[in-house]
Design a protein around this motif. Structure first.
Motif, short mmCIF file in Angstrom:
data_model
loop_
_atom_site.label_atom_id
_atom_site.label_comp_id
_atom_site.label_asym_id
_atom_site.label_seq_id
_atom_site.Cartn_x
_atom_site.Cartn_y
_atom_site.Cartn_z
N TYR A 89 57.56 7.46 18.71
CA TYR A 89 56.60 7.82 17.97
C TYR A 89 56.11 9.48 17.46
O TYR A 89 55.98 9.64 16.46
CB TYR A 89 55.23 7.08 18.47
N PHE A 90 56.20 10.07 18.53
CA PHE A 90 56.04 11.48 18.43
C PHE A 90 57.05 12.09 17.53
O PHE A 90 56.80 12.89 16.60
CB PHE A 90 55.85 12.24 19.80
N VAL A 248 58.88 14.41 28.84
CA VAL A 248 59.39 13.28 28.27
C VAL A 248 58.29 12.34 27.12
O VAL A 248 58.85 11.52 26.70
CB VAL A 248 59.42 12.14 29.42
N GLY A 249 57.37 13.29 26.96
CA GLY A 249 56.56 12.83 25.54
C GLY A 249 56.46 13.70 24.61
O GLY A 249 57.55 13.61 23.65
N VAL A 250 55.74 14.66 24.53
CA VAL A 250 55.43 15.40 23.35
C VAL A 250 56.94 16.48 23.21
O VAL A 250 57.38 16.62 22.00
CB VAL A 250 54.29 16.53 23.44
N GLY A 251 57.32 16.73 24.25
CA GLY A 251 58.47 17.93 24.08
C GLY A 251 59.81 17.36 23.66
O GLY A 251 60.65 18.10 23.06
N VAL A 253 60.41 15.99 20.98
CA VAL A 253 60.64 16.45 19.56
C VAL A 253 61.53 17.82 19.30
O VAL A 253 62.43 17.70 18.45
CB VAL A 253 58.98 17.01 18.84
N GLY A 254 61.69 18.50 20.59
CA GLY A 254 62.76 19.55 20.52
C GLY A 254 64.08 19.16 20.94
O GLY A 254 65.04 19.99 21.04
N LEU A 255 64.29 17.89 21.23
CA LEU A 255 65.79 17.45 21.66
C LEU A 255 66.53 17.36 20.41
O LEU A 255 66.59 16.44 19.71
CB LEU A 255 65.74 16.28 22.64
N PRO A 256 67.76 18.24 20.35
CA PRO A 256 68.63 18.10 19.11
C PRO A 256 69.17 16.78 19.15
O PRO A 256 69.27 16.11 17.92
CB PRO A 256 69.83 18.98 19.54
N GLN A 257 69.65 15.83 19.94
CA GLN A 257 70.04 14.49 20.01
C GLN A 257 69.08 13.51 19.29
O GLN A 257 69.26 12.29 18.89
CB GLN A 257 70.57 13.98 21.30
N ILE A 258 67.79 13.60 19.85
CA ILE A 258 66.73 12.89 19.05
C ILE A 258 66.21 13.27 17.49
O ILE A 258 66.29 12.68 16.76
CB ILE A 258 65.40 13.06 20.07
N ALA A 259 66.34 14.83 17.52
CA ALA A 259 65.65 15.09 16.31
C ALA A 259 66.53 14.94 15.14
O ALA A 259 66.23 14.65 14.10
CB ALA A 259 65.35 16.74 16.45
N VAL A 260 67.90 14.93 15.35
CA VAL A 260 68.98 14.66 14.27
C VAL A 260 68.87 13.26 13.80
O VAL A 260 69.23 13.02 12.56
CB VAL A 260 70.28 14.90 14.73
#
Length: 483
Positions: A89-90, A248-251, A253-260
């Protein structure tokens, strides 16, 4: 060796290989190899997007390490783990349409592509980003390799090293030949397997324990701390659990494997569907897996390696053939995370370093050869790193998560939404985030968590201060998002 357990898992692996082979055929006729190999041609629909986010995030730490820690700490860890529900969601709400639009405008295939274009083609930003991804994702990949080997070791009776080799070869085959499309499609299959597998295992564990009231009473009899929010040893403080939400919630967003993933979907409708499906599926899987970990304690007391709780409880409570199907779920989670991390690190080396600064005019044949070779070499490197595993792999995985978040969260989020953000702020933010995170990690290991909060908390706050200060003090200039 239990063949009734192994056969369903082998069938599952064959299906995954078939998807990788099919994807490689599509790659062979691709007119844009780099975009297709590393981003699937930006064609993901809502269901596949949701499942690839869930499967990428739901890793060995969620399916083996998390339940293993819950087995040790009790319901307090379940409460802490449920902060992960908001992950998808975030990511999609914060990055969402704007990230996808800007990524398409910049022709960005990786998160570093986006950062490079947003921060004036800064070489320092690109190299710092690539360094962060390679260092921290190596740790994350090692955690997944270890998890896969532990699972195969528990099921087959093979030695740890043999199980590690078998797992590494399985993953490398379909990722190396199939690229992102293979990863996304296998993630969809793996996400569905995770959802069904965890539900079956939870029901079996509750039945084996004589029902939830019985299990809870057994836990209270053993140690009342197991059913409190503070953990078996009273070491989960309110400050730690609250700050864990950053990790494991807001942060995330900064994970490259998720952001991509937020730049790979087809249209707005796909994103909105993924937002709903991803949140629901993540919530169900995380709750199920961590409850299984706690509930397993009265049924199988005395498990010394927490990462083996899930395979052992599945073998104990289910018929062998069903255990094989259910245990495809953690295998799916591990493989889906490994494949994504491999591609992220591979793309950082090939796309962000090789094509930017070493050989920008490389022919497509050279790019293909380098991409395949780097992906395979990375897998071999992580295999060597995983030969000497820690007892609880979740903490290796979370170390990598925290480092990536400290490095990337503000350059990505403020790069999207704050016009005064510039390359000096991004560089200062990354250096501050990475430096303070590593320093605090070792400090906390030696002396305990500073002020009782998770290691990632102060680096994230300090990197925010550095981003804002340096953006306003050096080279201050408003960014034109329309240009």
């Amino acid at each position: 060796m239990n063949y009734a357990v192994l056969i369903p898992m082998i069938v599952f692996l064959l299906l995954i290989f078939f998807i990788g082979f099919w994807s490689s055929k599509k790659l062979a006729t691709s007119s844009n190899f780099v975009s297709d190999y590393f981003l699937g041609g930006r064609e993901l629909g809502g269901f596949v997007l949701a499942m690839t986010m869930v499967a990428t995030y739901g890793s060995a730490s969620s399916f083996l390490g998390g339940p293993g820690t819950a087995y040790t700490m009790g319901f307090g860890w379940v409460l802490l783990a449920m902060t992960q529900v908001v992950t998808g969601y975030f990511v999609l709400m914060i990055l969402g349409k704007k990230f996808a639009i800007m990524a398409r405008r910049y022709k960005a295939v990786t998160m570093i592509d986006f950062l490079k274009a947003r921060y004036d083609n800064s070489k320092a930003v690109v190299l710092l980003s690539a360094f962060s991804i390679i260092i921290f994702l190596f740790s994350a990949m090692a955690a997944q390799w270890i998890g896969g080997a532990r699972l195969i070791e528990s099921l087959t009776g093979l030695s740890y090293n043999s199980a590690l080799f078998l797992f590494a070869v399985s993953v490398l085959v379909y990722v190396t030949i199939g690229g992102f499309r293979a990863v996304a499609l296998t993630d969809a299959v793996q996400g569905a397997v995770m959802l069904i597998g965890t539900a079956i295992l939870l029901v079996a564990v509750i039945a084996a324990g004589g029902g939830i009231p019985n299990i809870v009473q057994d836990l209270i009899n053993e140690n009342p701390g197991l059913v409190t929010p503070y953990g078996a040893d009273n070491n989960l403080s309110a400050a730690y659990v609250s700050s864990f939400w950053i990790l494991v919630g807001v942060g995330v967003v900064g994970l490259p494997q998720i952001a991509v993933r937020a730049m790979s979907y087809k249209n707005s409708r796909s994103m909105h569907r993924a937002l709903i499906i991803g949140t629901l599926v993540t919530g169900v899987i995380m709750l199920n897996m961590h409850l299984i970990g706690v509930f397993a304690r009265p049924i199988l007391p005395g498990i010394d390696i927490g990462d083996k709780v899930i395979p052992l409880i599945a073998l104990d409570t289910l018929p062998p053939w069903l255990a094989g199907i259910v245990l495809a779920a953690p295998l799916a989670a591990i493989m889906s995370t490994v494949d994504s991390l491999l591609l992220i690190v591979s793309s950082s080396i090939v796309r962000d370093v090789f094509l930017n600064y070493i050989k920008p005019e490389a022919e497509i044949k050279t790019i293909k050869r380098i991409s395949f070779g780097v992906t395979a070499a990375l897998g071999a490197g992580v295999f060597l790193l995983a030969l000497d595993p820690p007892d609880l792999l979740i903490f290796l995985n979370l170390f990598a998560f925290g480092g990536l978040e400290a490095a990337f969260i503000w350059p990505v989020v403020l790069g999207l939404y704050w016009k005064w953000g510039n390359k000096y702020g991004a560089i200062a933010s990354m250096i501050t985030g990475i430096g303070t995170y590593i320093a605090l990690h070792f400090y906390n290991q030696e002396y305990g968590n500073l002020l009782g909060v998770h290691t990632v908390t102060f680096p994230v706050l300090l990197s925010l201060a550095a981003f804002v200060a340096f953006s306003l003090l050096i080279g201050r200039k408003a960014y034109d998002y329309a240009g």
